[in-house]
Motif scaffolding. Structure first.
Motif, mmCIF file in Angstrom:
data_model
loop_
_atom_site.group_PDB
_atom_site.id
_atom_site.type_symbol
_atom_site.label_atom_id
_atom_site.label_comp_id
_atom_site.label_asym_id
_atom_site.label_seq_id
_atom_site.Cartn_x
_atom_site.Cartn_y
_atom_site.Cartn_z
ATOM 1 N N ALA A 49 -1.485 -14.179 -6.450
ATOM 2 C CA ALA A 49 -1.931 -13.368 -5.316
ATOM 3 C C ALA A 49 -2.959 -14.136 -4.499
ATOM 4 O O ALA A 49 -3.942 -14.638 -5.032
ATOM 5 N N SER A 50 -2.702 -14.247 -3.185
ATOM 6 C CA SER A 50 -3.672 -14.829 -2.265
ATOM 7 C C SER A 50 -4.313 -13.688 -1.470
ATOM 8 O O SER A 50 -4.180 -12.518 -1.846
ATOM 9 N N LYS A 51 -4.952 -14.003 -0.364
ATOM 10 C CA LYS A 51 -5.613 -12.959 0.425
ATOM 11 C C LYS A 51 -4.615 -12.012 1.079
ATOM 12 O O LYS A 51 -4.894 -10.829 1.264
ATOM 13 N N THR A 52 -3.448 -12.544 1.460
ATOM 14 C CA THR A 52 -2.481 -11.722 2.204
ATOM 15 C C THR A 52 -1.105 -11.631 1.559
ATOM 16 O O THR A 52 -0.313 -10.766 1.926
ATOM 17 N N ASN A 53 -0.809 -12.516 0.605
ATOM 18 C CA ASN A 53 0.549 -12.568 0.051
ATOM 19 C C ASN A 53 0.556 -12.621 -1.466
ATOM 20 O O ASN A 53 -0.439 -12.993 -2.097
ATOM 21 N N LEU A 56 5.798 -12.026 -0.821
ATOM 22 C CA LEU A 56 5.795 -10.709 -0.193
ATOM 23 C C LEU A 56 4.362 -10.371 0.205
ATOM 24 O O LEU A 56 3.411 -10.924 -0.368
ATOM 25 N N PRO A 57 4.190 -9.485 1.168
ATOM 26 C CA PRO A 57 2.829 -9.148 1.600
ATOM 27 C C PRO A 57 2.042 -8.427 0.506
ATOM 28 O O PRO A 57 2.600 -7.649 -0.271
ATOM 29 N N LEU A 58 0.755 -8.699 0.451
ATOM 30 C CA LEU A 58 -0.141 -8.061 -0.517
ATOM 31 C C LEU A 58 -0.817 -6.853 0.136
ATOM 32 O O LEU A 58 -1.391 -6.960 1.218
ATOM 33 N N ILE A 59 -0.716 -5.710 -0.526
ATOM 34 C CA ILE A 59 -1.394 -4.494 -0.075
ATOM 35 C C ILE A 59 -2.598 -4.279 -0.980
ATOM 36 O O ILE A 59 -2.444 -4.078 -2.190
ATOM 37 N N LYS A 60 -3.766 -4.336 -0.411
ATOM 38 C CA LYS A 60 -4.985 -4.211 -1.214
ATOM 39 C C LYS A 60 -5.253 -2.750 -1.555
ATOM 40 O O LYS A 60 -5.272 -1.895 -0.663
ATOM 41 N N ASP A 61 -5.445 -2.479 -2.833
ATOM 42 C CA ASP A 61 -5.762 -1.112 -3.246
ATOM 43 C C ASP A 61 -7.250 -0.812 -3.030
ATOM 44 O O ASP A 61 -8.038 -1.687 -2.668
ATOM 45 N N LYS A 62 -7.627 0.426 -3.260
ATOM 46 C CA LYS A 62 -8.997 0.878 -3.004
ATOM 47 C C LYS A 62 -10.001 0.104 -3.860
ATOM 48 O O LYS A 62 -11.068 -0.299 -3.389
ATOM 49 N N LYS A 63 -9.637 -0.148 -5.112
ATOM 50 C CA LYS A 63 -10.527 -0.857 -6.019
ATOM 51 C C LYS A 63 -10.791 -2.275 -5.538
ATOM 52 O O LYS A 63 -11.932 -2.757 -5.579
ATOM 53 N N THR A 64 -9.734 -2.942 -5.082
ATOM 54 C CA THR A 64 -9.878 -4.317 -4.589
ATOM 55 C C THR A 64 -10.732 -4.361 -3.339
ATOM 56 O O THR A 64 -11.588 -5.241 -3.183
ATOM 57 N N LEU A 65 -10.494 -3.413 -2.414
ATOM 58 C CA LEU A 65 -11.278 -3.361 -1.180
ATOM 59 C C LEU A 65 -12.756 -3.133 -1.484
ATOM 60 O O LEU A 65 -13.636 -3.746 -0.863
ATOM 61 N N GLU A 66 -13.041 -2.239 -2.435
ATOM 62 C CA GLU A 66 -14.436 -1.975 -2.796
ATOM 63 C C GLU A 66 -15.091 -3.211 -3.406
ATOM 64 O O GLU A 66 -16.254 -3.525 -3.131
ATOM 65 N N ARG A 67 -14.336 -3.931 -4.252
ATOM 66 C CA ARG A 67 -14.878 -5.133 -4.865
ATOM 67 C C ARG A 67 -15.158 -6.215 -3.828
ATOM 68 O O ARG A 67 -16.199 -6.868 -3.858
ATOM 69 N N GLU A 68 -14.234 -6.396 -2.886
ATOM 70 C CA GLU A 68 -14.433 -7.398 -1.838
ATOM 71 C C GLU A 68 -15.617 -7.029 -0.945
ATOM 72 O O GLU A 68 -16.372 -7.906 -0.497
ATOM 73 N N LEU A 69 -15.757 -5.725 -0.665
ATOM 74 C CA LEU A 69 -16.884 -5.278 0.154
ATOM 75 C C LEU A 69 -18.203 -5.553 -0.560
ATOM 76 O O LEU A 69 -19.176 -6.022 0.052
#
Length: 363
Positions: A266-270, A342-355
Motif C-alpha cells: 500500500a502506498s499513499k494512493t494505490n 487499484l486505488p487505496l481508500i483510506k478508512d477513518k482509522k488511517t485518516l486519524e492516524r495520518e492527521l
C-alpha cells in the motif's frame, strides 16, 4: 518542344523581347543598337525567369504528382513518403501534391489496418475452431460409443456420460468466456464499484485454490503489512476473477513443490498486488502476446493442462475497465511475476492516524 519548360520559355521570351523592341522602335531617338541591346536583355531575362518559374513551380511538381499517381496505380504505397506533407510552398501544385500524398498515406494506413484485421480474423477463426473442436469431438465420441451398444453396460455408461458431461462443461466455460470478453470489448458489461477489503478477497481466492495447490505440494505464501489498510473501490466480482485467474495460473504453471508468493503493498494512493511463481517462466518473444485471445506459450503443455486460453485477455480488459494495467516480468526457468494496482481508500482509522502524525510534525 512545347512539352518542356525550355521550349515554352523560348517562345515566350521571343514574344516578350519582340514586344519590347517594337515598343522602343516607336520612340524617337531610338537607334538600331538600342533596339538590339533591349531585345537581347529582355530575351535573356524573360527566358531565365520563365524557365525557372516553369521548371520549379510547374513541371517539377507535375512530375512529382505523376510519379505519385503511378505509385498509387501500382499499389506501391510503401514507397510513399510523408516529407511532402511537412514541406511548405507557395506553389498551388505543391499543395495539390501534398494533398494527394496525404490521401495516399491515409489509404496506406487503412490498408495496413484492414490487412491486420483480416489476419487477426483468420487466426481467431482457426483458434476458436480448434478450441471448440476438442470438447465437441470428445463428447460426440462418448455419446456415439454409447449409442453403438455400450449403453447396455452400466459401468461403461456411467463413466462415458460423466466424461461427456465434463467435455460439455468445458465447452460451456469456453463459450461463457468468449461472451464475457466480447461484452467487455463492446462496453456492454458495466462495472459496479463498491468499497471492500482487497486483503480479504485475496485470502478467499487462496483458500479456494489451496486444495489444488496442495495436490502438487505447492505452497501459496501471502504477505502484507498487518498495520496497513487495504480498502479499495472496485468491482468486487471482477477483481475476484482477476486474482483467481492470476493465482490459479501461478499454481498451474509452477513445478511440483514450488512456491507462489502473493504480496500487497500500500502506498499513499494505490494498492499494488504482486503474484510471483518460481515455475517455467515465459520466453521474451511470448511476453508480448500472452494477453491475446487463445495465445498459448506452449500449446501442447497448455492443452494437456486445460484452460480456455482467454483468462489473461479477460484479466487485461477487467483492469483496463478499472483504469489500471497488468504488467508482467519473467525469466525462463526461474518464474514469472504479474502485477497490477487499484486505488487505496483510506478508512477513518488511517485518516486519524495520518492527521495525528501531521500534527506531531508541526512545530
Amino acid at each position: 518542344m512545347l512539352t518542356n519548360s525550355r521550349g515554352i520559355s523560348l517562345i515566350l521570351a521571343f514574344a516578350i523581347s519582340a514586344l519590347v523592341a517594337a515598343f522602343l522602335s516607336l520612340m524617337p531617338d531610338t537607334n538600331l543598337t538600342i533596339l538590339v541591346v533591349a531585345w537581347g536583355l529582355s530575351f535573356s531575362v524573360s527566358y531565365l525567369l520563365i524557365t525557372i518559374t516553369l521548371e520549379f513551380l510547374v513541371f517539377r511538381e507535375i512530375g512529382n504528382i505523376y510519379s505519385l499517381l503511378e505509385k498509387i496505380q501500382k499499389k506501391d504505397l510503401f514507397e510513399i513518403s510523408d516529407k511532402s506533407i511537412k514541406s511548405s510552398s507557395l506553389s498551388p501544385l505543391r499543395k495539390i501534391n501534398s494533398v494527394i500524398n496525404s490521401y495516399a498515406l491515409a489509404r496506406q494506413k487503412e490498408i495496413e489496418t484492414l490487412q491486420k484485421t483480416a489476419e487477426f480474423r483468420k487466426e481467431f477463426i482457426a483458434d476458436i475452431s480448434h478450441e471448440l473442436k476438442t470438447p465437441i469431438f470428445s463428447a460426440q465420441g462418448y455419446i456415439h460409443t454409447l449409442l453403438d451398444g455400450a449403453i447396455e453396460d452400466k459401468q461403461v455408461r456411467l463413466k462415458f456420460l460423466k466424461r461427456a458431461a465434463k467435455s460439455l462443461d468445458s465447452l460451456d466455460v469456453l463459450v461463457q468466456d468468449l461472451l464475457t470478453l466480447n461484452q467487455m470489448e463492446s462496453g456492454v458489461i458495466k462495472f459496479i464499484f463498491t468499497e471492500f477489503d482487497l486483503k480479504l478477497l485475496i485470502e478467499e481466492v487462496i483458500e479456494e485454490l489451496e486444495h489444488k495447490a496442495s495436490k502438487r505440494k505447492i505452497k501459496i505464501d501471502f504477505t502484507f503489512d498487518h498495520e496497513k489498510n487495504y480498502i479499495t473501490k472496485a468491482d468486487h466480482q471482477k477483481i475476484y476473477r482477476v486474482c483467481q485467474n492470476l493465482i490459479y495460473n501461478a499454481v498451474k504453471y509452477n513445478h511440483d513443490g514450488g512456491e507462489v508468493k502473493v504480496s500487497l503493498k500500500a502506498s499513499k494512493t494505490n494498492i499494488q498486488v504482486d503474484i510471483k511463481d518460481d515455475g517455467h517462466g515465459i520466453p521474451p518473444d511470448d511476453l508480448k502476446r500472452i494477453f491475446e485471445r487463445f495465445y498459448r506459450v506452449e500449446k501442447s503443455r497448455n492443452k494437456k493442462e486445460g484452460g480456455t486460453g482467454l483468462g489473461l485477455a479477460i484479466v487485461k480488459h477487467i483492469l483496463e475497465g478499472h483504469q489500471s494495467k497488468i504488467s508482467v516480468s519473467s525469466t525462463v526457468g526461474k518464474g514469472s511475476m504479474f502485477s497490477f494496482s487499484l486505488p487505496l481508500i483510506k478508512d477513518k482509522k488511517t485518516l486519524e492516524r495520518e492527521l495525528a502524525e501531521s500534527k506531531s510534525l508541526t512545530p
